[in-house]
Design an enzyme around this catalytic site. Structure first.
Site, PDB file in Angstrom:
ATOM      1  N   GLY A   1       0.812  -1.214   0.000  1.00  0.00           N
ATOM      2  CA  GLY A   1       0.000   0.000   0.000  1.00  0.00           C
ATOM      3  C   GLY A   1       0.842   1.258   0.000  1.00  0.00           C
ATOM      4  N   ASP A   2       1.947   1.247   0.750  1.00  0.00           N
ATOM      5  CA  ASP A   2       2.858   2.395   0.767  1.00  0.00           C
ATOM      6  C   ASP A   2       3.477   2.602  -0.616  1.00  0.00           C
ATOM      7  OD1 ASP A   2       2.358   2.281   3.529  1.00  0.00           O
ATOM      8  OD2 ASP A   2       4.083   0.962   3.829  1.00  0.00           O
TER       9      ASP A   2
END
Length: 300
Positions: free
Chosen positions: A250-251
């Site tokens: 997600g990052d």
């Protein structure tokens, strides 16, 4: 300049075993370690995309020194507050069929040390981007995001927030450029069971009405959806491949989105590059690399 804020960095120590048995000594078959924390992950993937960033946050002790030295390169400027006491945390990820995680608390952070971080944030200028990501350590006040954003609210700064529940909701009054809840977090925020694409769009619109400009929803195996500031819906699927790692995916998507928008000022391309970065991390044992990102970008 892009700034990332990681309040509680870590060294993520990954151990791989054929089988984990309790009550006896287990022997690993492989070991790896990575410098972790959501903001740090964003900085690392931005560096792979040839974008410079400054990493803010707190480090302590010998582990903090290792984190700072480990991530610093010609694309990442480290500007951490060095705490007087304690050590930066070591998180243990046990991979033995199923994945088991042990996440530690991290060092105590005094109010005076938080003030020093906020003083650094105040130097951010018009046109810059700040990424605030991750949970707040239990030794810090739960309004720390608001304290940081309050100091730059009168500047033309692009704000990106990747956090959960109250942290995310309380940041919306600062009109962030981008927020990135996943489907489960979206359900938790509104206390509903999200079952359809229409539900996702409905509640993303609700977050926009509360202040968010762009809402990027990661949907796991179903890809991602973006509702942009003009009300347009963009979708991206996932690529076929063996998933080796979900930590940091997600990052990586956030980093790719920021880089894509910086490059093209186009939300469709930003989502495309973000999705390529998220998939690249999923298909590698660590974070996305430039080579893997470029390979997958051609497939979207």
């Amino acid at each position: 300049m892009i700034y990332t804020v990681t309040l509680n960095p870590s060294i993520d120590y990954i151990v791989r075993l054929d089988e984990l048995k309790s009550g006896i000594t287990n022997r690993t078959i492989a070991e790896e370690y990575y410098y972790g924390g959501k903001g740090i992950n964003v900085s690392c993937v931005l560096a792979e995309l040839d974008l410079e960033s400054t990493a803010f946050g707190f480090v302590a002790g010998f582990t903090g020194e290792a984190i700072e030295k480990g991530i610093r390169n010609d694309k990442i400027i480290t500007d951490f507050i060095k705490l007087k006491d304690g050590i930066s945390r070591i998180n243990i990820k046990i991979k033995a069929g199923e994945e088991t995680e042990i996440n530690c608390q991290g060092p105590h952070i005094e109010d005076s040390e938080l003030d020093r971080l906020i003083a650094k944030v105040e130097r951010i200028a018009d046109g810059d981007t700040i990424v605030i990501a991750g949970n707040v350590p239990n030794t810090m006040p739960d309004d720390v995001y608001e304290r940081i954003l309050e100091r730059i609210k009168h500047k033309n700064v692009r704000i990106v927030v990747d956090a959960t529940k109250k942290l995310l909701l309380n940041s919306l009054k600062y009109k962030p450029f981008l927020i990135k809840p996943n489907r489960q977090e979206l359900s938790e925020i509104f206390g509903v069971e999200i079952q359809s694409e229409e539900d996702i769009e409905k509640y993303a619109n609700s977050l926009q009405s509360m202040g968010a400009k762009n809402v990027l929803i990661s949907l796991g195996g179903d890809g991602a959806m973006l509702i942009d500031e003009f009300g347009n819906k963009h979708k991206a699927g996932v690529l076929k491949g063996k998933v080796l790692n979900t930590v940091g995916s997600g990052d990586s998507m956030v980093a790719g989105f920021i880089a894509g928008y910086e490059k093209e000022k186009d939300y469709s391309y930003a989502l495309k590059l973000g999705s390529a970065c998220g998939n690249a991390t999923a298909f590698l044992s660590g974070l996305a690399t430039k080579e893997k990102i470029n390979e997958l970008l051609a497939e979207f």
